[in-house]
Structures are given as structure tokens and as C-alpha cells.
Design a protein around this motif. Sequence first.
Motif, short mmCIF file in Angstrom:
data_model
loop_
_atom_site.label_atom_id
_atom_site.label_comp_id
_atom_site.label_asym_id
_atom_site.label_seq_id
_atom_site.Cartn_x
_atom_site.Cartn_y
_atom_site.Cartn_z
N VAL A 22 0.85 -1.18 0.00
CA VAL A 22 0.00 0.00 0.00
C VAL A 22 0.89 1.24 0.00
CG1 VAL A 22 -1.76 1.29 1.27
CG2 VAL A 22 -1.79 -1.22 1.27
N VAL A 23 0.65 2.12 -0.96
CA VAL A 23 1.35 3.41 -1.00
C VAL A 23 0.30 4.48 -0.76
CG1 VAL A 23 2.72 5.00 -2.39
CG2 VAL A 23 3.03 2.53 -2.67
N GLU A 37 3.95 7.34 2.22
CA GLU A 37 4.10 6.23 3.15
C GLU A 37 3.94 4.92 2.39
OE1 GLU A 37 4.60 7.53 6.42
OE2 GLU A 37 4.48 9.35 5.22
N VAL A 38 4.86 3.98 2.63
CA VAL A 38 4.79 2.67 2.00
C VAL A 38 4.67 1.65 3.13
CG1 VAL A 38 5.95 1.00 0.52
CG2 VAL A 38 6.25 3.45 0.09
N THR A 39 3.56 0.90 3.11
CA THR A 39 3.32 -0.09 4.16
C THR A 39 2.98 -1.44 3.55
OG1 THR A 39 0.99 0.50 4.32
CG2 THR A 39 2.49 1.63 5.81
N LEU A 40 3.20 -2.47 4.35
CA LEU A 40 2.83 -3.83 3.97
C LEU A 40 1.41 -4.11 4.44
CD1 LEU A 40 6.13 -5.66 4.89
CD2 LEU A 40 5.32 -5.04 2.61
N PRO A 41 0.79 -5.18 3.93
CA PRO A 41 -0.58 -5.50 4.35
C PRO A 41 -0.72 -5.69 5.87
CG PRO A 41 -0.01 -6.76 2.41
CD PRO A 41 1.25 -6.07 2.86
N ASP A 42 0.37 -6.09 6.54
CA ASP A 42 0.29 -6.29 8.00
C ASP A 42 0.49 -4.99 8.77
OD1 ASP A 42 3.00 -5.77 7.79
OD2 ASP A 42 3.64 -7.71 8.60
N GLY A 43 0.65 -3.87 8.05
CA GLY A 43 0.80 -2.57 8.69
C GLY A 43 2.24 -2.13 8.91
N ALA A 44 3.20 -3.02 8.63
CA ALA A 44 4.61 -2.66 8.79
C ALA A 44 4.97 -1.54 7.82
CB ALA A 44 5.49 -3.88 8.54
N VAL A 45 5.62 -0.52 8.34
CA VAL A 45 6.02 0.63 7.52
C VAL A 45 7.39 0.36 6.91
CG1 VAL A 45 6.54 3.10 7.53
CG2 VAL A 45 4.68 2.22 8.93
N LEU A 46 7.45 0.41 5.57
CA LEU A 46 8.72 0.24 4.88
C LEU A 46 9.42 1.57 4.63
CD1 LEU A 46 7.77 -2.45 2.25
CD2 LEU A 46 9.13 -2.76 4.31
N SER A 60 15.85 1.50 -3.17
CA SER A 60 15.88 1.08 -1.76
C SER A 60 14.50 0.63 -1.29
CB SER A 60 16.42 2.19 -0.87
OG SER A 60 15.59 3.32 -0.91
N VAL A 61 13.45 1.28 -1.77
CA VAL A 61 12.09 0.86 -1.40
C VAL A 61 11.76 -0.48 -2.04
CG1 VAL A 61 9.64 1.42 -1.54
CG2 VAL A 61 11.27 3.20 -1.00
N VAL A 62 12.11 -0.65 -3.31
CA VAL A 62 11.85 -1.91 -3.99
C VAL A 62 12.63 -3.04 -3.32
CG1 VAL A 62 12.19 -3.16 -6.17
CG2 VAL A 62 11.20 -0.86 -6.17
N ASP A 63 13.89 -2.80 -2.93
CA ASP A 63 14.67 -3.82 -2.23
C ASP A 63 14.03 -4.19 -0.90
OD1 ASP A 63 16.50 -3.85 -4.29
OD2 ASP A 63 18.01 -2.67 -3.21
N ALA A 64 13.55 -3.19 -0.16
CA ALA A 64 12.91 -3.45 1.13
C ALA A 64 11.64 -4.27 0.95
CB ALA A 64 12.60 -2.13 1.84
#
Length: 76
Positions: A22-23, A37-46, A60-64
Motif C-alpha cells: 500500500v502506497v 508512506e509505504v506499508t505492507l498488508p500487515d501494517g509494517a512501515v517500509l 531502496s524501497v523496492v529492495d525493502a
Amino acid sequence: LLPSHRFIALADAIEAAFPNVVVEGNPSGPGRPGAFEVTLPDGAVLFSKLSSGGWPEAGSVVDAIGGSAACGLPQQ
């Protein structure tokens, strides 16, 4: 690029490569202008532009994202 163009280009690239990620943000306008903000479905902020104070480097965002099991991709 203007902030709104940069936001859209980066968000589109991330969401196309990783549909489960999610962006969110506000490239301009009321509220939190400049948020990205870039987050995963579980809410973790990348990535948080508000926390870091700057735009992310796309690589760096794509690698994360690619390194996270939560994004639904197999781990390497």
C-alpha cells in the motif's frame, strides 16, 4: 519532477511491481502535504517520508519490499 509527479510515478511503479503493498500519501493539498508512506498488508512501515524527511530512492524501497515475506513474494 514536481512533488506530485514524483509521488505518482513512484507509487505507480511500486504498486505495479508489488500489488499487496500500500502506497499512501498526499502529494499536495490540505492535510499532510508531501506525505509518502509505504506499508505492507500487515501494517509494517517500509518507508515514511514524514519520518525520514525526504523522498525515497526507488531502488531502496523496492529492495525493502522484495526482502519482506509479508509482501507475498517468495524469499530468495
